[in-house]
Design an enzyme around this catalytic site. Structure first.
Site, PDB file in Angstrom:
ATOM      1  N   GLY A 169      -4.166  -4.582  -4.611  1.00  8.83           N
ATOM      2  CA  GLY A 169      -5.120  -3.603  -5.131  1.00  8.83           C
ATOM      3  C   GLY A 169      -4.360  -2.345  -5.474  1.00  8.83           C
ATOM      4  O   GLY A 169      -3.833  -1.679  -4.598  1.00  8.83           O
ATOM      5  N   HIS A 170      -4.230  -2.061  -6.757  1.00  8.17           N
ATOM      6  CA  HIS A 170      -3.511  -0.862  -7.188  1.00  8.17           C
ATOM      7  C   HIS A 170      -4.509   0.182  -7.669  1.00  8.17           C
ATOM      8  O   HIS A 170      -5.332  -0.101  -8.516  1.00  8.17           O
ATOM      9  CB  HIS A 170      -2.539  -1.199  -8.338  1.00  8.17           C
ATOM     10  CG  HIS A 170      -1.355  -2.003  -7.880  1.00  8.17           C
ATOM     11  ND1 HIS A 170      -0.491  -2.611  -8.737  1.00  8.17           N
ATOM     12  CD2 HIS A 170      -0.910  -2.266  -6.645  1.00  8.17           C
ATOM     13  CE1 HIS A 170       0.449  -3.222  -8.030  1.00  8.17           C
ATOM     14  NE2 HIS A 170       0.212  -3.037  -6.766  1.00  8.17           N
TER      15      HIS A 170
ATOM     16  N   ASP B 189       0.819  -1.225   0.000  1.00 12.31           N
ATOM     17  CA  ASP B 189       0.000   0.000   0.000  1.00 12.31           C
ATOM     18  C   ASP B 189       0.846   1.265   0.000  1.00 12.31           C
ATOM     19  O   ASP B 189       0.461   2.283   0.563  1.00 12.31           O
ATOM     20  CB  ASP B 189      -0.957   0.037   1.214  1.00 12.31           C
ATOM     21  CG  ASP B 189      -1.775  -1.224   1.321  1.00 12.31           C
ATOM     22  OD1 ASP B 189      -2.259  -1.691   0.283  1.00 12.31           O
ATOM     23  OD2 ASP B 189      -1.913  -1.752   2.437  1.00 12.31           O
TER      24      ASP B 189
ATOM     25  N   LYS C  96       2.000   2.109  -5.026  1.00  6.72           N
ATOM     26  CA  LYS C  96       2.701   1.540  -6.200  1.00  6.72           C
ATOM     27  C   LYS C  96       1.916   1.747  -7.477  1.00  6.72           C
ATOM     28  O   LYS C  96       2.495   1.937  -8.529  1.00  6.72           O
ATOM     29  CB  LYS C  96       2.944   0.041  -6.011  1.00  6.72           C
ATOM     30  CG  LYS C  96       4.063  -0.277  -5.046  1.00  6.72           C
ATOM     31  CD  LYS C  96       4.310  -1.767  -4.971  1.00  6.72           C
ATOM     32  CE  LYS C  96       3.118  -2.530  -4.452  1.00  6.72           C
ATOM     33  NZ  LYS C  96       2.777  -2.280  -3.050  1.00  6.72           N
TER      34      LYS C  96
ATOM     35  N   GLN D 247       2.125  -6.075  -3.099  1.00  7.56           N
ATOM     36  CA  GLN D 247       2.420  -6.099  -1.659  1.00  7.56           C
ATOM     37  C   GLN D 247       3.744  -5.354  -1.381  1.00  7.56           C
ATOM     38  O   GLN D 247       4.017  -4.387  -2.055  1.00  7.56           O
ATOM     39  CB  GLN D 247       2.451  -7.536  -1.113  1.00  7.56           C
ATOM     40  CG  GLN D 247       1.074  -8.189  -1.037  1.00  7.56           C
ATOM     41  CD  GLN D 247       0.669  -8.873  -2.326  1.00  7.56           C
ATOM     42  OE1 GLN D 247       1.461  -9.525  -2.970  1.00  7.56           O
ATOM     43  NE2 GLN D 247      -0.573  -8.731  -2.711  1.00  7.56           N
TER      44      GLN D 247
HETATM   45  P1  IMP Z   1      -2.801 -12.735   2.045  1.00  2.25           P
HETATM   46  O1  IMP Z   1      -1.833 -12.209   1.059  1.00  2.25           O
HETATM   47  O2  IMP Z   1      -4.231 -12.490   1.653  1.00  2.25           O
HETATM   48  O3  IMP Z   1      -2.541 -14.168   2.413  1.00  2.25           O
HETATM   49  O4  IMP Z   1      -2.596 -11.911   3.410  1.00  2.25           O
HETATM   50  C1  IMP Z   1      -1.401 -12.019   4.174  1.00  2.25           C
HETATM   51  C2  IMP Z   1      -1.001 -10.672   4.756  1.00  2.25           C
HETATM   52  O5  IMP Z   1      -0.611  -9.811   3.700  1.00  2.25           O
HETATM   53  C3  IMP Z   1      -2.117  -9.944   5.497  1.00  2.25           C
HETATM   54  O6  IMP Z   1      -1.540  -9.200   6.564  1.00  2.25           O
HETATM   55  C4  IMP Z   1      -2.667  -8.989   4.444  1.00  2.25           C
HETATM   56  O7  IMP Z   1      -3.301  -7.874   5.021  1.00  2.25           O
HETATM   57  C5  IMP Z   1      -1.385  -8.614   3.732  1.00  2.25           C
HETATM   58  N1  IMP Z   1      -1.597  -8.180   2.339  1.00  2.25           N
HETATM   59  C6  IMP Z   1      -1.851  -8.963   1.271  1.00  2.25           C
HETATM   60  N2  IMP Z   1      -1.959  -8.218   0.154  1.00  2.25           N
HETATM   61  C7  IMP Z   1      -1.730  -6.949   0.520  1.00  2.25           C
HETATM   62  C8  IMP Z   1      -1.669  -5.710  -0.193  1.00  2.25           C
HETATM   63  O8  IMP Z   1      -1.816  -5.649  -1.423  1.00  2.25           O
HETATM   64  N3  IMP Z   1      -1.418  -4.606   0.552  1.00  2.25           N
HETATM   65  C9  IMP Z   1      -1.201  -4.656   1.900  1.00  2.25           C
HETATM   66  N4  IMP Z   1      -1.251  -5.781   2.599  1.00  2.25           N
HETATM   67  C10 IMP Z   1      -1.505  -6.917   1.919  1.00  2.25           C
END
Ligand code: IMP
Length: 427
Positions: free
Chosen positions: A40-41, A13, A16, A223
């Protein structure tokens, strides 16, 4: 320079989407190399807002080749919805290709993700429940189903029949949850296959050919560094490799092909989900920063935890990614805050440490050491060059560069495309 990797330097977040959009305009090919629809971009084109989860941001420029590479776990339901949404808004998506080596997310992955989170109780990771972890588990267990399998329906059916039995057993016996119907999944995925068939390609060849031809390739990370499976705050991480090295594994290119690595750094720090966060600001001050920065998840809508800039994290990110430059985002959000704080080190059991620890227990105990800097009151959202920024703002940037040891190349002072100050071009 032909190959640039763009990575998040914090917990994701970082903004990007906007930086990828800027670089995508200058690139010929944009490659997404890991993660899935957990990302999510947000990209602003004029007054229009686009939220992308799977499709590389380059799609918003006609004529770009956009590749969803092998390191991604692909949820076809989300992709089809995203393609429909883009088409409905007049975006040409014919430049998209999906690697036949990418793994598929199936409905039971989403079910398992939710069931496992519930089962963890207090120890929950706070996943996006998009099935990311369980899909990567299947991949590493060598039972995953790949996009290329959709093109051999008999094979797909055989693999799916096996996996549905295993997933249903797990759901019923461990998590006490209902299972999934094989026929229903087959029917649903037959529809996606017809839709996606023309887009499925050998992603590894596409990307390597482009590099051999001297085309400009942007590798778009999702991420961030601290969510990396190995270099992040394990176990509160995602299940893929967002770091720059992930681009090599996730797209099938050798490290010798990469020319630059740009780290996207938000001017403060945020995190969604659970886990330690040394420079977190709690209470009304944290709420105010959240409101000012509109820090709510693009994928889940969850409020993000907010805190001061932490340069211990950024030095870790600089090292593990081999950062050559920084894209600094959301600098305008700090306007009016007085004084500004920057975390420069951690105090751990009475000792000052400059390094980011591997142990979460240690991180939990770390107290940030802050340096205070005077803030600025002037509106910077119209600044077109570094000279337009107030002196305190420039000092903040300079101090960040000194503490991290990496130069700032781009500065975002607002969400629009034209609210970008360029100090050094990436391509
Ligand atoms: P997962 O990727 O859904 O398995 O989540 C694992 C961890 O990564 C959690 O803490 C999510 O909130 C975090 N996370 C996954 N995708 C994003 C992103 O695009 N932005 C911020 N945090 C993310």
């Amino acid at each position: 320079m032909a190959a640039v990797v763009l990575v998040g330097a914090q917990w994701g977040d970082e903004g990007k989407g906007k930086i990828t959009d800027y670089l995508a305009e200058r690139a010929d090919v944009v490659v997404r190399y890991q993660g899935g629809s957990n990302a999510g971009h947000t990209v602003m084109v004029g007054r229009e807002e686009f939220k992308l989860h799977l499709v590389p941001s380059g799609i918003l420029y006609p004529g770009k080749l956009c590749v969803i590479a092998n390191g991604v776990v692909l949820d076809p339901q989300v992709l089809v919805q995203e393609l429909d949404g883009l088409a409905g808004r007049g975006v040409d998506t014919t430049g998209l290709r999906i690697s036949d080596r990418a793994h598929l997310i199936l409905p039971y992955h989403r079910g398992l993700d939710a069931a496992q989170e519930e089962h963890r109780g207090q120890a929950m990771i706070g996943t996006t429940k998009r099935g990311i972890g369980p899909a990567y588990v299947d991949k590493t267990a060598r039972t995953g189903i790949r996009v290329g399998d959709l093109l051999d329906w008999e094979e797909f059916e055989k693999k799916l029949a096996h996996n549905v039995v295993v997933a249903n057993e797990l759901l019923a016996k461990i998590y006490n949850q209902p299972g999934y119907d094989l026929r229903a999944i087959l029917e649903e995925y037959a529809g996606y296959t017809e839709r996606l068939r023309p887009l499925i390609a050998d992603g590894v060849r596409l990307v390597n050919r482009a590099l051999q031809e001297g085309r400009k390739v942007l590798f778009e990370g999702a991420q961030g560094t601290l969510l990396d499976l190995d270099q992040g705050t394990y176990p509160f991480v995602t299940s893929s490799y967002p770091i720059a090295g992930g681009a090599c594994v996730g797209a099938g290119v050798g490290p010798t092909r990469i020319d630059k690595v740009i780290g996207v750094v938000k001017a403060y720090t945020t995190r969604v989900g659970s886990g330690p966060f040394p420079t977190e600001i709690t209470g009304p001050a944290g709420d105010a920063l959240r409101q000012q920065g509109m820090e709510f998840g693009t994928t889940t809508g969850r409020p993000r935890r907010c805190g001061w800039l932490d340069t211990v994290i950024l030095r870790h990110a600089a090292e593990v990614n081999g950062l050559t430059g920084i894209a600094l985002t959301k600098l305008d959000v700090l306007t009016g805050l007085e004084p500004l704080k920057i975390g420069t080190a951690y105090r751990y059991r009475g000792e000052i440490s400059q390094d980011f620890p591997a142990s979460l227990k240690a991180l939990q105990e770390c107290e940030p050491v802050y340096e205070e800097l005077p803030g600025w009151q002037e509106d910077i959202t119209g600044a077109g060059s570094i000279e337009d920024l107030p002196v305190n703002c420039r000092n903040y940037i300079r101090r960040l560069e000194e503490l991290v040891g990496v130069p700032v190349h781009l500065i975002a002072v607002g969400p629009r495309r034209d609210q970008t100050i360029v100090l050094k071009d990436a391509f």
